[in-house]
Design an enzyme around this catalytic site. Structure first.
Site, short mmCIF file in Angstrom:
data_model
loop_
_atom_site.label_atom_id
_atom_site.label_comp_id
_atom_site.label_asym_id
_atom_site.label_seq_id
_atom_site.Cartn_x
_atom_site.Cartn_y
_atom_site.Cartn_z
N SER A 260 21.78 41.80 -18.11
CA SER A 260 21.92 40.73 -17.18
C SER A 260 22.92 41.23 -15.88
O SER A 260 22.34 42.05 -15.31
CB SER A 260 22.13 39.41 -17.81
N ASP B 199 11.38 35.60 -18.46
CA ASP B 199 12.35 35.65 -17.43
C ASP B 199 12.22 35.61 -16.01
O ASP B 199 11.19 36.21 -15.79
CB ASP B 199 13.45 37.11 -17.82
N HIS C 198 15.39 35.14 -21.33
CA HIS C 198 16.36 36.00 -20.77
C HIS C 198 17.60 36.18 -21.82
O HIS C 198 17.99 34.78 -22.35
CB HIS C 198 16.96 35.50 -19.54
#
Length: 385
Positions: free
Chosen positions: A185, A293, A325
């Site tokens: 991320s 995501d 995500h």
């Protein structure tokens, strides 16, 4: 309900957000009137407390992740906000059994959490695969977080971590010519931007010989010139994306001051020039994105751009089907998140192949030959090794 870095958060409703007609250019275009830094600190502190609970549950699932073998506290040298941060070292069994061994490959990792949450220990499950499958040292960077330290501190700390590894490779028994970065991320962003920052630093300072051979980036954020509404609108399941409560906190915390250029290459690697990407990034890049995501499209587009001429990097891309995500940080104390261990293993086999190829060619002093495993077109999520 979904989880973000181990935190249960409500699933967003299907109510559509208006997509702005113009792309934001400055931080103020994205965040509006910035909230007070005090209120952001209070909100971040609350979410950090929740994350500690979620990650504690995540770590209970067997097999339990390892603890760091040792840590180093280092001083920042690149950031304008001076301070210290910690590197956590996870080492293979051979490193501990044979103190005379040296030239270990190293993976420098950056945790996720929107540059606002998270700790260096968050990716300990991935660390286990790196030390066992890659036979490499795993260094997890506890970079400083926003809102206390907004952009570019996290990226500067990432480049400082690489400099520390390069400058102290002999003492740490590491091979400075076999370095990889990884991240999840926000950390996936730093895995890409820390080498760019190091490339900028090398223009004005002497850096010892080294070689970053690969980047493994998991569901990274790569383009801050996209609005959150634009990202959600492009998502396959907008209701499964991160809720505005969190994304607004992340953006307001990290994107500061208001005049910050959102196209800065150390913030938005997708907006970097071809020349910068060719010169600063290693020859091998491993991308993982998540089907549900909001960051899927920008990660996929950057992977495709890096593979095509004139950049022509060696890219292995996997879209993980049916997951949101940060799915791999789910707080289930009974078992690891679905597919996470399989994909961690797949990633580490690729890294090991790259490390082995680079070691052979550095010994023989012949031109680098890219690993056959990575001579592939972009692949869908159903493909494994």
């Amino acid at each position: 309900m979904q989880t973000v870095e181990g935190i249960p958060v409500p699933t967003k409703s299907k109510t559509e957000e208006p997509v702005p007609e113009k792309k934001p250019k400055k931080a103020k275009d994205k965040t509006g009137v910035p909230p007070s830094r005090f209120s952001l600190r209070m909100s971040a502190g609350w979410w950090r407390s929740l994350q500690c609970i979620g990650m504690s549950l995540h770590f209970l699932a067997p097999p339990r992740p390892p603890n760091p073998d040792f840590s180093k506290s280092i001083h920042s040298t690149l950031a304008s906000t001076k301070g210290q941060f910690t590197l956590q070292f996870y080492v293979p069994s051979g490193y501990k059994k044979d103190p005379s061994s040296d030239k270990w490959p190293v993976v420098v990792n950056f945790h996720g959490g929107g540059f606002t949450l998270g700790n260096a220990s968050d990716d300990a499950r991935f660390a286990r695969f790196v030390v066992e499958k890659c036979h490499a040292v795993f260094v997890s960077v506890d970079y400083r977080l926003a809102p206390e330290c907004p952009f570019p501190t996290a990226v500067d700390d990432g480049a400082d971590a690489l400099l520390y590894i390069i400058n102290n490779a002999a003492e740490l028994r590491l091979d400075s010519n076999r370095i990889a970065t990884s991240g999840f991320s926000a950390g996936g962003n730093i895995a890409l931007t820390a080498p760019i920052r190091l490339y900028e630093h090398r223009k004005t300072a002497e850096v010892p010989e080294h070689r970053i051979v690969a980047i493994a980036t998991w569901y990274p954020i790569t383009d801050y010139t996209l609005t959150r509404a634009e990202r959600r609108a492009s998502a396959l399941r907008p209701e499964a994306t991160l809720p505005p409560t969190l994304t607004n906190l992340f953006d307001a915390s990290y994107l500061f001051p208001p005049e910050l250029d959102l196209a800065h290459p150390c913030l938005s690697p997708s907006r970097a020039s071809d020349e910068v990407l060719m010169e600063s990034l290693p020859p091998n890049l491993i991308f993982y994105t998540c089907e549900w995501d909001m960051l899927l499209r920008e990660g996929e587009e950057l992977a495709q751009r890096l593979q095509k001429p004139p950049i022509s990097k060696n890219v292995y891309y996997t879209m993980i089907p049916g997951v949101a995500h940060g799915w791999d940080k789910g707080p289930n104390p009974m078992k690891p998140p679905p597919m996470s261990e399989k994909l961690y293993g797949e990633c580490c086999r690729k890294l090991k192949s790259i490390f082995q190829e680079d070691q052979t060619h550095s010994i023989l002093h012949i031109p680098i030959k890219l690993p056959p495993l990575l001579h592939t077109k972009l692949k869908d999520g159903n493909n494994s090794d």
